[in-house]
Design a protein around this motif. Sequence first.
Motif, PDB file in Angstrom:
ATOM      1  N   VAL A 121       1.024  -1.212  -0.063  1.00 37.35           N
ATOM      2  CA  VAL A 121      -0.123  -0.082  -0.092  1.00 37.35           C
ATOM      3  C   VAL A 121       0.784   1.276   0.089  1.00 37.35           C
ATOM      4  O   VAL A 121       1.995   1.113   0.474  1.00 37.35           O
ATOM      5  N   PRO A 122       0.456   2.329  -0.421  1.00 41.96           N
ATOM      6  CA  PRO A 122       1.140   3.716  -0.508  1.00 41.96           C
ATOM      7  C   PRO A 122       1.462   3.990   1.044  1.00 41.96           C
ATOM      8  O   PRO A 122       0.519   3.741   1.900  1.00 41.96           O
ATOM      9  N   ALA A 123       2.612   4.445   1.460  1.00 39.91           N
ATOM     10  CA  ALA A 123       2.794   4.848   2.741  1.00 39.91           C
ATOM     11  C   ALA A 123       1.938   6.257   3.055  1.00 39.91           C
ATOM     12  O   ALA A 123       1.640   7.057   2.171  1.00 39.91           O
ATOM     13  N   GLY A 124       1.532   6.247   4.270  1.00 30.34           N
ATOM     14  CA  GLY A 124       0.545   7.357   4.794  1.00 30.34           C
ATOM     15  C   GLY A 124      -0.991   7.042   4.454  1.00 30.34           C
ATOM     16  O   GLY A 124      -1.836   7.857   4.619  1.00 30.34           O
ATOM     17  N   ILE A 125      -1.247   5.776   3.938  1.00 34.95           N
ATOM     18  CA  ILE A 125      -2.758   5.462   3.598  1.00 34.95           C
ATOM     19  C   ILE A 125      -3.326   5.247   4.903  1.00 34.95           C
ATOM     20  O   ILE A 125      -2.898   4.940   6.032  1.00 34.95           O
ATOM     21  N   PRO A 126      -4.576   6.014   4.762  1.00 29.66           N
ATOM     22  CA  PRO A 126      -5.624   6.014   6.099  1.00 29.66           C
ATOM     23  C   PRO A 126      -5.937   4.748   6.425  1.00 29.66           C
ATOM     24  O   PRO A 126      -6.320   3.990   5.620  1.00 29.66           O
ATOM     25  N   VAL A 127      -6.073   4.485   7.733  1.00 29.68           N
ATOM     26  CA  VAL A 127      -6.571   3.263   8.160  1.00 29.68           C
ATOM     27  C   VAL A 127      -7.788   3.421   9.054  1.00 29.68           C
ATOM     28  O   VAL A 127      -7.719   4.372   9.806  1.00 29.68           O
ATOM     29  N   THR A 128      -8.963   2.771   8.871  1.00 28.91           N
ATOM     30  CA  THR A 128     -10.286   2.823   9.656  1.00 28.91           C
ATOM     31  C   THR A 128     -10.361   1.531  10.122  1.00 28.91           C
ATOM     32  O   THR A 128     -10.692   0.749   9.188  1.00 28.91           O
ATOM     33  N   LEU A 129     -10.259   1.380  11.757  1.00 28.08           N
ATOM     34  CA  LEU A 129     -10.302   0.094  12.068  1.00 28.08           C
ATOM     35  C   LEU A 129     -11.973  -0.194  12.472  1.00 28.08           C
ATOM     36  O   LEU A 129     -12.743   0.731  12.614  1.00 28.08           O
ATOM     37  N   ALA A 130     -12.102  -1.607  12.545  1.00 29.47           N
ATOM     38  CA  ALA A 130     -13.630  -2.048  12.784  1.00 29.47           C
ATOM     39  C   ALA A 130     -13.574  -2.343  14.369  1.00 29.47           C
ATOM     40  O   ALA A 130     -12.775  -2.997  14.760  1.00 29.47           O
ATOM     41  N   PRO A 131     -14.281  -1.238  15.054  1.00 29.07           N
ATOM     42  CA  PRO A 131     -13.910  -1.127  16.471  1.00 29.07           C
ATOM     43  C   PRO A 131     -14.192  -2.440  17.199  1.00 29.07           C
ATOM     44  O   PRO A 131     -13.800  -2.749  18.394  1.00 29.07           O
ATOM     45  N   ARG A 132     -15.146  -3.351  16.794  1.00 29.75           N
ATOM     46  CA  ARG A 132     -15.508  -4.720  17.232  1.00 29.75           C
ATOM     47  C   ARG A 132     -14.330  -5.540  17.257  1.00 29.75           C
ATOM     48  O   ARG A 132     -14.259  -6.492  18.036  1.00 29.75           O
ATOM     49  N   GLU A 133     -13.507  -5.125  16.330  1.00 30.42           N
ATOM     50  CA  GLU A 133     -12.393  -6.260  16.057  1.00 30.42           C
ATOM     51  C   GLU A 133     -11.334  -5.692  16.360  1.00 30.42           C
ATOM     52  O   GLU A 133     -10.147  -6.671  17.008  1.00 30.42           O
ATOM     53  N   HIS A 134     -10.717  -4.552  16.464  1.00 29.07           N
ATOM     54  CA  HIS A 134      -9.356  -4.048  16.752  1.00 29.07           C
ATOM     55  C   HIS A 134      -9.378  -2.662  17.625  1.00 29.07           C
ATOM     56  O   HIS A 134     -10.469  -1.834  17.404  1.00 29.07           O
TER      57      HIS A 134
END
Length: 167
Positions: free
Chosen positions: A116-129
């Motif tokens: 993936v490109p450096a700095g790609i935004p990550v949005t976590l699934a709160p029930r999992e992580h």
Amino acid sequence: MSARPYKIPESVLVVIHTRDLQVLLLERADQPGFWQSVTGSKDSAEEPALSTAVREVGEETGIRVVESPRTGQPEAALAGLRDWGLRNVYEIYPVWRHRYAPGVTQNTEHVFGLEVPAGIPVTLAPREHLCHAWLPWREAADRCFSPSNAEAILQLPRFLPDPSALS
């Protein structure tokens, strides 16, 4: 309300990384302190492992794997998702065996890498992580609770499309 179906004992492990070998790790919500790459079981026995990998990356990180990523979007190129041809067969941890049909004790895991490109935004699934971290590949391997996940990360340089990227 119908009973929840059992998980299929076939899954994917996706090592998400940047070109310079920064690896994304996720901390499990159900086991704080347990860090891992993206993992997930097939939704059906017929679901191809590649489709499972694309789906799980999207569900767990918010990163969409698409043919033609758009700049500034949480998207990665489908061409950057590679099946490493590695299969891990391991004993399912007792704490998670209730999710599988009675008598199922082993899982087969298909290993993928996703650049993936450096700095790609990550949005976590709160029930999992609970949270995520980008770490240099060796440090990421050391932090993983799963031996097969740690070993996969240690294999990362082998699977780079251009080994000179390490220089």
